[in-house]
Scaffold this motif. Structure first.
Motif, PDB file in Angstrom:
ATOM      1  N   THR A 123      49.156  29.552  33.094  1.00 49.96           N
ATOM      2  CA  THR A 123      49.675  30.675  33.896  1.00 49.96           C
ATOM      3  C   THR A 123      48.966  30.899  35.230  1.00 49.96           C
ATOM      4  OG1 THR A 123      48.202  32.196  32.739  1.00 49.96           O
ATOM      5  CG2 THR A 123      50.418  31.966  31.840  1.00 49.96           C
ATOM      6  N   GLN A 124      47.792  30.258  35.427  1.00 50.65           N
ATOM      7  CA  GLN A 124      47.038  30.566  36.645  1.00 50.65           C
ATOM      8  C   GLN A 124      46.622  29.285  37.383  1.00 50.65           C
ATOM      9  OE1 GLN A 124      43.683  32.990  35.603  1.00 50.65           O
ATOM     10  NE2 GLN A 124      44.944  34.708  34.941  1.00 50.65           N
ATOM     11  N   PRO A 125      46.572  29.363  38.719  1.00 49.62           N
ATOM     12  CA  PRO A 125      46.162  28.186  39.504  1.00 49.62           C
ATOM     13  C   PRO A 125      44.639  28.050  39.507  1.00 49.62           C
ATOM     14  CG  PRO A 125      46.678  30.007  40.963  1.00 49.62           C
ATOM     15  CD  PRO A 125      46.914  30.508  39.577  1.00 49.62           C
TER      16      PRO A 125
ATOM     17  N   ILE B  96      24.305  41.747  47.069  1.00 48.60           N
ATOM     18  CA  ILE B  96      24.189  40.705  46.045  1.00 48.60           C
ATOM     19  C   ILE B  96      25.507  39.942  45.940  1.00 48.60           C
ATOM     20  CG2 ILE B  96      24.632  42.555  44.350  1.00 48.60           C
ATOM     21  CD1 ILE B  96      22.659  39.534  43.336  1.00 48.60           C
ATOM     22  N   LEU B  97      25.382  38.626  45.848  1.00 45.33           N
ATOM     23  CA  LEU B  97      26.545  37.763  45.591  1.00 45.33           C
ATOM     24  C   LEU B  97      26.323  37.110  44.230  1.00 45.33           C
ATOM     25  CD1 LEU B  97      29.142  36.377  46.719  1.00 45.33           C
ATOM     26  CD2 LEU B  97      27.653  34.604  47.651  1.00 45.33           C
ATOM     27  N   GLY B  98      27.325  37.203  43.361  1.00 49.50           N
ATOM     28  CA  GLY B  98      27.215  36.566  42.049  1.00 49.50           C
ATOM     29  C   GLY B  98      27.750  35.140  42.123  1.00 49.50           C
ATOM     30  N   ALA B  99      28.686  34.806  41.222  1.00 49.52           N
ATOM     31  CA  ALA B  99      29.261  33.461  41.232  1.00 49.52           C
ATOM     32  C   ALA B  99      30.341  33.331  42.304  1.00 49.52           C
ATOM     33  CB  ALA B  99      29.825  33.126  39.858  1.00 49.52           C
ATOM     34  N   GLY B 100      30.620  34.415  43.031  1.00 46.17           N
ATOM     35  CA  GLY B 100      31.543  34.344  44.165  1.00 46.17           C
ATOM     36  C   GLY B 100      33.001  34.127  43.773  1.00 46.17           C
ATOM     37  N   SER B 101      33.370  34.510  42.555  1.00 43.88           N
ATOM     38  CA  SER B 101      34.759  34.281  42.132  1.00 43.88           C
ATOM     39  C   SER B 101      35.656  35.465  42.465  1.00 43.88           C
ATOM     40  CB  SER B 101      34.829  33.980  40.629  1.00 43.88           C
ATOM     41  OG  SER B 101      34.362  35.074  39.873  1.00 43.88           O
ATOM     42  N   ASN B 102      35.064  36.529  43.005  1.00 39.07           N
ATOM     43  CA  ASN B 102      35.864  37.695  43.376  1.00 39.07           C
ATOM     44  C   ASN B 102      35.514  38.162  44.783  1.00 39.07           C
ATOM     45  OD1 ASN B 102      37.885  39.463  42.258  1.00 39.07           O
ATOM     46  ND2 ASN B 102      36.370  41.092  42.448  1.00 39.07           N
ATOM     47  N   THR B 103      34.995  37.245  45.598  1.00 38.48           N
ATOM     48  CA  THR B 103      34.465  37.639  46.910  1.00 38.48           C
ATOM     49  C   THR B 103      35.049  36.776  48.019  1.00 38.48           C
ATOM     50  OG1 THR B 103      32.393  38.398  45.926  1.00 38.48           O
ATOM     51  CG2 THR B 103      32.321  37.847  48.253  1.00 38.48           C
TER      52      THR B 103
ATOM     53  N   ASN C 201      33.755  45.451  35.934  1.00 36.06           N
ATOM     54  CA  ASN C 201      34.381  45.698  34.634  1.00 36.06           C
ATOM     55  C   ASN C 201      35.430  44.618  34.352  1.00 36.06           C
ATOM     56  OD1 ASN C 201      34.815  46.874  32.178  1.00 36.06           O
ATOM     57  ND2 ASN C 201      36.186  48.470  32.963  1.00 36.06           N
ATOM     58  N   ALA C 202      34.963  43.374  34.484  1.00 35.45           N
ATOM     59  CA  ALA C 202      35.865  42.231  34.292  1.00 35.45           C
ATOM     60  C   ALA C 202      36.421  42.227  32.874  1.00 35.45           C
ATOM     61  CB  ALA C 202      35.094  40.934  34.549  1.00 35.45           C
ATOM     62  N   GLY C 203      37.615  41.724  32.744  1.00 34.69           N
ATOM     63  CA  GLY C 203      38.222  41.648  31.421  1.00 34.69           C
ATOM     64  C   GLY C 203      39.516  40.886  31.444  1.00 34.69           C
ATOM     65  N   CYS C 204      40.000  40.560  30.259  1.00 30.49           N
ATOM     66  CA  CYS C 204      41.336  39.969  30.133  1.00 30.49           C
ATOM     67  C   CYS C 204      41.775  40.037  28.686  1.00 30.49           C
ATOM     68  CB  CYS C 204      41.380  38.535  30.662  1.00 30.49           C
ATOM     69  SG  CYS C 204      40.213  37.401  29.947  1.00 30.49           S
ATOM     70  N   TYR C 205      43.080  39.919  28.509  1.00 35.14           N
ATOM     71  CA  TYR C 205      43.688  39.910  27.174  1.00 35.14           C
ATOM     72  C   TYR C 205      43.186  41.063  26.303  1.00 35.14           C
ATOM     73  CZ  TYR C 205      44.797  35.336  29.021  1.00 35.14           C
ATOM     74  OH  TYR C 205      45.220  34.321  29.858  1.00 35.14           O
TER      75      TYR C 205
ATOM     76  N   THR D 215      40.675  29.878  45.029  1.00 34.91           N
ATOM     77  CA  THR D 215      41.283  31.201  44.853  1.00 34.91           C
ATOM     78  C   THR D 215      40.210  32.183  44.424  1.00 34.91           C
ATOM     79  OG1 THR D 215      42.988  32.438  43.645  1.00 34.91           O
ATOM     80  CG2 THR D 215      41.899  30.667  42.438  1.00 34.91           C
ATOM     81  N   SER D 216      40.560  33.457  44.386  1.00 38.73           N
ATOM     82  CA  SER D 216      39.601  34.441  43.890  1.00 38.73           C
ATOM     83  C   SER D 216      40.247  35.289  42.798  1.00 38.73           C
ATOM     84  CB  SER D 216      39.117  35.321  45.037  1.00 38.73           C
ATOM     85  OG  SER D 216      40.235  35.759  45.772  1.00 38.73           O
ATOM     86  N   GLY D 217      41.204  34.699  42.099  1.00 37.76           N
ATOM     87  CA  GLY D 217      41.852  35.431  41.010  1.00 37.76           C
ATOM     88  C   GLY D 217      42.764  36.517  41.570  1.00 37.76           C
TER      89      GLY D 217
ATOM     90  N   ASP E 280      24.212  49.654  45.919  1.00 38.74           N
ATOM     91  CA  ASP E 280      22.981  48.892  46.163  1.00 38.74           C
ATOM     92  C   ASP E 280      22.232  48.519  44.879  1.00 38.74           C
ATOM     93  OD1 ASP E 280      22.037  51.392  45.539  1.00 38.74           O
ATOM     94  OD2 ASP E 280      21.034  51.741  47.472  1.00 38.74           O
ATOM     95  N   TRP E 281      22.781  48.814  43.705  1.00 37.22           N
ATOM     96  CA  TRP E 281      22.128  48.356  42.479  1.00 37.22           C
ATOM     97  C   TRP E 281      22.367  46.861  42.282  1.00 37.22           C
ATOM     98  CZ3 TRP E 281      23.009  52.074  37.746  1.00 37.22           C
ATOM     99  CH2 TRP E 281      22.377  53.296  38.007  1.00 37.22           C
ATOM    100  N   ILE E 282      21.322  46.190  41.827  1.00 34.85           N
ATOM    101  CA  ILE E 282      21.464  44.781  41.439  1.00 34.85           C
ATOM    102  C   ILE E 282      21.214  44.687  39.941  1.00 34.85           C
ATOM    103  CG2 ILE E 282      20.529  42.448  41.719  1.00 34.85           C
ATOM    104  CD1 ILE E 282      19.885  43.106  44.602  1.00 34.85           C
TER     105      ILE E 282
ATOM    106  N   ILE F 126      27.589  37.342  34.711  1.00 30.38           N
ATOM    107  CA  ILE F 126      27.531  38.629  34.012  1.00 30.38           C
ATOM    108  C   ILE F 126      27.296  39.818  34.965  1.00 30.38           C
ATOM    109  CG2 ILE F 126      26.040  39.928  32.399  1.00 30.38           C
ATOM    110  CD1 ILE F 126      28.271  38.267  31.059  1.00 30.38           C
ATOM    111  N   GLY F 127      26.487  39.629  36.014  1.00 31.49           N
ATOM    112  CA  GLY F 127      26.271  40.730  36.966  1.00 31.49           C
ATOM    113  C   GLY F 127      27.584  41.183  37.592  1.00 31.49           C
ATOM    114  N   GLY F 128      28.411  40.202  37.985  1.00 36.60           N
ATOM    115  CA  GLY F 128      29.724  40.524  38.559  1.00 36.60           C
ATOM    116  C   GLY F 128      30.637  41.177  37.532  1.00 36.60           C
TER     117      GLY F 128
ATOM    118  N   VAL G 106      39.697  41.960  45.151  1.00 35.64           N
ATOM    119  CA  VAL G 106      38.732  41.035  45.762  1.00 35.64           C
ATOM    120  C   VAL G 106      37.816  41.814  46.693  1.00 35.64           C
ATOM    121  CG1 VAL G 106      38.548  39.121  47.424  1.00 35.64           C
ATOM    122  CG2 VAL G 106      40.255  39.043  45.600  1.00 35.64           C
ATOM    123  N   ARG G 107      36.508  41.545  46.586  1.00 36.58           N
ATOM    124  CA  ARG G 107      35.537  42.201  47.464  1.00 36.58           C
ATOM    125  C   ARG G 107      35.432  41.405  48.764  1.00 36.58           C
ATOM    126  NH1 ARG G 107      32.310  46.239  44.955  1.00 36.58           N
ATOM    127  NH2 ARG G 107      33.551  46.854  43.158  1.00 36.58           N
ATOM    128  N   ARG G 108      35.562  42.087  49.898  1.00 32.75           N
ATOM    129  CA  ARG G 108      35.444  41.398  51.194  1.00 32.75           C
ATOM    130  C   ARG G 108      34.128  41.805  51.839  1.00 32.75           C
ATOM    131  NH1 ARG G 108      40.615  43.766  53.518  1.00 32.75           N
ATOM    132  NH2 ARG G 108      39.979  45.399  52.057  1.00 32.75           N
TER     133      ARG G 108
END
Ligand SMILES: Cc1cc2nc3c(=O)[nH]c(=O)nc-3n(C[C@H](O)[C@H](O)[C@H](O)COP(=O)(O)OP(=O)(O)OC[C@H]3O[C@@H](n4cnc5c(N)ncnc54)[C@H](O)[C@@H]3O)c2cc1C
Length: 307
Positions: free
Chosen positions: A211-213, A59-66, A135-139, A218-220, A179-181, A128-130, A298-300
């Motif tokens: 603070t961030q580009p 599964i590919l989500g919004a692709g911001s970490n891939t 376990n995305a988070g910040c601050y 980029t993928s964060g 393999d869970w979606i 949200i799936g990603g 980052v997931r490759r």
């Protein structure tokens, strides 16, 4: 023989040799052998149930970490469609969100409904799936802090309802089987004034811009910090990249950002191989200079291009 002939009929779309680069923030990489865009949850469940388990499905989500490798992705890549992107308030300061809903939309809906505690989602550019997977988070807040339950389909297409304590959460990590979606989540906040919530979201947005580009390809954060947040004298990946001279150092069209040393940047001409080479070069130098093993956040996915 193409894998398509081994796939069941679907109501959504099956696209052969589908380009993936534009579905990711890094904008690199080769095609999916087959891209599946399910019409809805029943379509996806049936596809998983009817597809032999020796066909790779991811599964590919919004692709911001891939990062998709240049040789593309063998097998099937699933991308959830608009049918999975609804966000609605369900009472008791809770939202139900489809797994394809952007984190930002969840934050905005929460603000409109006077639900506080979900502002951090405005700083995470995925869906949200990603967020459940990573376990995305910040601050100071992570997805596991606000997740009430998630709905996943396993590789057999069975619908599972799971609580956060079943997902083995840690810093930017879950133990959810690969393999869970995830298809849906229920998220909890607390009541507050919408204007106060909006103000906190605006604060997060401007902090990010400074603070961030965030307008680059980029993928964060490329690597996880060696210590989780809250550790006294926490060691940071960006400092190690900086200390070993990798901030701004370039291979082809790839480099670590001058603004935030842990963000890999594609200047528009990079290949996935360039980006990975910068990352692996930094990892090797950090290991030999400090003994610290950093790990990719980052997931490759996919395979390298045959030379
Ligand atoms: C500018 C920028 C800033 C960022 N800042 C942060 C930050 O502050 N905090 C943070 O935590 N992250 C940050 N990230 C990283 C990224 O946004 C998060 O990891 C996000 O949660 C990834 O979501 P996605 O939908 O883009 O996932 P993808 O990149 O598409 O996928 C990531 C992983 O999740 C899996 N996945 C995706 N959808 C599902 C699903 N429905 N079911 C099961 N697994 C799934 C994929 O298979 C993959 O393993 C940042 C990224 C960028 C580009």
């Amino acid at each position: 023989m193409s894998v398509t002939h081994r796939l069941p009929p679907v109501r959504g779309k099956l696209i052969e040799n589908a380009p993936l680069a534009d579905m990711t923030w890094l904008r690199v990489g080769g095609p999916a052998e087959v891209l599946f865009l399910p019409a809805d949850e029943a379509d996806l469940a049936n596809f998983l149930a009817e597809t032999s388990d020796d066909v790779p499905v991811q599964i590919l989500g919004a692709g911001s970490n891939t990062l998709v490798r240049d040789g593309g992705v063998p097998g099937v890549v699933v991308r959830l469609t608009a049918a999975f992107a609804k966000v609605e308030a369900v009472g008791e300061n809770r939202l139900k969100a489809g797994a394809a809903a952007l984190d930002k939309k969840v934050a905005q809906t929460a603000a409109k409904e006077g639900i506080a505690g979900l502002e951090f989602f405005t700083g995470v550019p995925g869906a949200i799936g990603g967020a459940i997977r990573m376990n995305a988070g910040c601050y100071g807040t992570e997805t596991c802090d606000v997740l009430v339950e998630a709905v996943a389909l396993d590789r057999m297409g069975r619908r599972l309802i799971v609580q956060p304590d079943e997902l083995g959460y840690a810093y930017r990590h879950s133990e959810a089987p690969d393999d869970w979606i995830f298809v849906e989540a229920t998220i909890q906040g607390t009541a507050d004034d919408p204007a106060a919530i909006d103000a906190r979201m605006a604060e997060i947005t401007s902090r990010r811009e400074e603070t961030q580009p965030i307008r680059e390809k980029t993928s964060g954060s490329t690597f996880k910090n060696p210590d989780p947040p809250g550790t006294p004298d926490q060691r940071k990946a960006w400092k190690l990249i900086d200390q070993t001279g990798w901030r701004g150092k370039r291979i082809g069209g790839a480099r670590f950002s001058e603004q935030h040393a842990n963000f890999l940047i594609n200047d528009g001409t990079a290949s996935a191989a360039d980006l990975e080479a910068v990352g692996e070069g930094a990892l090797a130098d950090i290991k030999s200079a400090t003994g610290i093993d950093l790990h990719w956040e980052v997931r490759r996915i996919g395979v390298e291009k045959a030379s």
